[in-house]
Design an enzyme around this catalytic site. Structure first.
Site, short mmCIF file in Angstrom:
data_model
loop_
_atom_site.label_atom_id
_atom_site.label_comp_id
_atom_site.label_asym_id
_atom_site.label_seq_id
_atom_site.Cartn_x
_atom_site.Cartn_y
_atom_site.Cartn_z
N ASP A 94 113.64 12.79 -10.38
CA ASP A 94 114.26 12.27 -9.03
C ASP A 94 115.36 10.87 -9.13
O ASP A 94 115.57 9.96 -8.50
CB ASP A 94 112.41 11.18 -8.40
CG ASP A 94 112.57 10.33 -9.57
OD1 ASP A 94 113.54 10.29 -11.14
OD2 ASP A 94 111.58 9.81 -9.86
N SER A 149 107.43 3.75 -11.80
CA SER A 149 108.62 3.56 -12.87
C SER A 149 107.66 3.45 -13.72
O SER A 149 106.69 3.27 -14.69
CB SER A 149 109.90 3.39 -12.24
OG SER A 149 110.40 4.01 -13.45
N HIS A 180 113.91 8.29 -6.87
CA HIS A 180 113.23 7.27 -7.60
C HIS A 180 112.34 5.71 -6.55
O HIS A 180 111.40 5.55 -7.10
CB HIS A 180 113.43 7.01 -8.79
CG HIS A 180 113.14 6.75 -10.57
ND1 HIS A 180 111.78 6.94 -10.62
CD2 HIS A 180 112.82 5.16 -10.02
CE1 HIS A 180 111.60 5.99 -11.00
NE2 HIS A 180 112.40 4.66 -11.07
#
Length: 293
Positions: free
Chosen positions: A238, A83, A260
């Site tokens: 995601d 991320s 995610h």
């Protein structure tokens, strides 16, 4: 001991927004560091702010890389960022490429997050709503860091949000373009300034009815709701990052059937995924080793 992923340079796992190294027995990279260690890799999780902009987090990371090099004698390191951790890693590789062997982006918003765009639009700059929301999320970030044993890390949730929007990342990319594709949905250069660049990510696939036990995962359900906020990459995301937005360097794959949080192995007990996220990290460590990294 198995040495199948004993890479030449240490691996650093760089967490994303609201991340931490560990809180009690709970690791951000759930089961991943342990699995890599068991396969012979030397793995570290740096201590950086749970919420701040990419440069602030990157400067913290760079300082720890210098310390690690002195401690273990490594000339360079391999960075794997999840991320926002991908942007943090990219920043360090851009300003100190001589210290970095590779940067790997896992579900990284390398062209920004449409979810961050929607959150940014929800709060008028300088108004009370923004001030209150920023204060609450900054306090939450400080709480997470305190729970992980690092209460003095600087936190700024508003800076973090601005750094993750499409406009914020576009400005970041103008300064630090290394590894970026030259066309939307393409691959970027595999190597820049002797730093190797890789990426992988997932998308939420199929209907709710097709997911059976995965519906028991409340975080997965929340990410399914977030999918509705995407306009450019509708059903190609995601839950937090779009598929093509994640592309960087050599794209290993960007449509794994993973959301995610699945990509850091956070799944509710009883849920099922067709891909084992931990295996992706082990396979990638083998890839790094084969590349002499």
């Amino acid at each position: 001991m198995d040495d199948s992923v004993n890479t030449r340079y240490p691996i650093l796992l760089v967490h994303g927004l609201f991340g931490f190294d560990r809180i009690g027995s709970h690791h951000y990279f759930h089961g991943i560091k342990q699995a890599l260690n068991e396969c012979g890799a030397s793995v570290f999780v740096p201590i950086i702010s749970a919420a701040n902009d990419n440069e602030a987090r990157g400067d913290q990371l760079l300082k720890q890389i210098h310390n690690l090099r002195r401690q273990v004698g490594a000339q360079r390191v391999n960075l794997i960022g999840h991320s926002q951790g991908a942007l943090t890693a990219r920043y360090v590789a851009a300003i100190a490429p001589e210290l970095i062997a590779s940067v790997t982006s896992v579900s990284g918003p390398n062209h920004g997050s449409e979810l961050a765009d929607r959150l940014r639009l929800a709060f008028v700059p300088g108004r009370l709503g923004e001030t209150v929301a920023a204060a609450l999320t900054t306090s939450f970030s400080a709480f997470l860091s305190a729970l992980s044993g690092h209460p003095r890390l600087p936190q700024n949730a508003l800076n973090a949000l601005n750094a993750l929007t499409t406009d914020g990342v576009a400005a970041f990319n103008r300064q630090y373009p290394q590894g970026l594709p030259d066309r939307w949905g393409g691959m970027g250069p595999a190597q820049v300034n002797a730093v190797h660049y890789y990426s992988w990510s997932g998308i939420i696939k199929g209907s709710r009815l097709a997911e059976s036990l995965n519906l028991l995962d409340p975080l997965h359900n929340a990410l399914r709701v977030f999918d509705s906020f995407f306009t450019r990459e509708t059903r190609e995301n995601d839950g937090m990052v779009g598929r093509f937005s994640s592309h960087l360097g050599q794209v290993i794959r960007s449509d794994y059937p993973l959301d995610h949080l699945d990509t850091i192995n956070h799944m509710a007990r009883g849920s099922r995924r067709r891909i084992n996220p931990v295996e992706l990290y082990i396979e990638h460590a083998k890839r790094l080793k084969e590349a002499g990294l």
